[in-house]
Design an enzyme around this catalytic site. Sequence first.
Site, short mmCIF file in Angstrom:
data_model
loop_
_atom_site.label_atom_id
_atom_site.label_comp_id
_atom_site.label_asym_id
_atom_site.label_seq_id
_atom_site.Cartn_x
_atom_site.Cartn_y
_atom_site.Cartn_z
N GLY A 173 9.46 3.41 17.01
CA GLY A 173 9.60 2.28 17.90
C GLY A 173 9.87 2.73 19.33
O GLY A 173 10.16 3.91 19.59
N HIS A 218 33.94 -5.80 15.27
CA HIS A 218 33.41 -4.56 14.69
C HIS A 218 32.25 -4.08 15.54
O HIS A 218 31.41 -4.88 15.97
CB HIS A 218 32.93 -4.81 13.26
CG HIS A 218 32.70 -3.55 12.48
ND1 HIS A 218 31.65 -2.70 12.73
CD2 HIS A 218 33.40 -2.99 11.46
CE1 HIS A 218 31.70 -1.67 11.89
NE2 HIS A 218 32.75 -1.81 11.12
N LYS A 263 17.01 -7.88 19.21
CA LYS A 263 17.19 -7.25 17.90
C LYS A 263 18.12 -6.06 17.95
O LYS A 263 18.67 -5.65 16.92
CB LYS A 263 15.83 -6.82 17.35
CG LYS A 263 14.84 -7.97 17.16
CD LYS A 263 13.47 -7.46 16.76
CE LYS A 263 12.46 -8.60 16.66
NZ LYS A 263 11.10 -8.11 16.33
N GLY A 264 18.29 -5.47 19.13
CA GLY A 264 19.07 -4.25 19.23
C GLY A 264 18.30 -3.07 18.69
O GLY A 264 17.07 -3.04 18.70
#
Length: 303
Positions: free
Chosen positions: A183, A94, A192-193
Amino acid sequence: MLKNMLACCKLYISESRNIRALHSIESSLQGHPKTLLVNRFTDEVYNRVGYTLVSTLIAGTNDTGPASPLTEAVFDMVKAAYEFSDLGLHCGTHPRLGVVDHVCFHPLRDATLDPVAALARSVATRVGEDLAVPTYLYGAAHTSGRTLASIRRQLGYFKPSASQNQWAGSLSPNSLNLKPDYGQINPAQNSKGVLTLGATKWVDNYNVPIYCTDIECVKRIARQVSERGGGLESVQAMGLVHKEGVMEVACNLLDPGRVGAGRVQAEVERLGRKEGLNVGNGYFTDFSQERIVELYMELINSK
């Protein structure tokens, strides 16, 4: 009346196999008794878990409008996910953009979209500033109302990053070409991506299995089902590998009151017959919004 206003959050974690991590993520809810977990949907092949949380809206302070215990609970779950998971170790069939791939807030009962969008922005601010994760707003939470799909396309969400139609490892720095709302992108800190976070009206998630091994054929069917491909209005769809010998047309139904699962099922079956494929019965990955409210009330009344 505020007592009749509920806010719901769907939170998708790119993990289903690390039991320790999932236990820590779910344990973070123990300090939030006013926010209830009403559904958990796990798919080990996709390596993905979806959580559905519900809480009330309450009167805000300093003229900020309604708030909700939901924001603190969601933030703590997101924080725990980043502490115990690493995108670089992730692999599944996915798509995903981050350890916490997607968070969406929805109004329930008498609630409206505006205060729920404010909840989404509140969480996004803290994720971007306190956790230093690049965060992208969409839907009512974003000033332009841009869509989740548009962000995903710009960040390469729909393109497998490994062989056999898998998504594996951290994001490529070359794909991070869109400035986040909160961010800062730091390719050196990519465990974390990134996070997509928004607020919309209710969305149904409905997946239809197709028994074959030809993923390109299933992707072609998914395109024809989707509104973007000239198919059903308010339907988004993508073709994914699910299990050995089983593909899926995974759908977001953006207006299920107009175009629901029945029409999607019928259209996938029609297109499958044209390809000579056997199509199975689809399934929802969550309850209906009416059932979500019922479950929340049952849990509240049992306390």
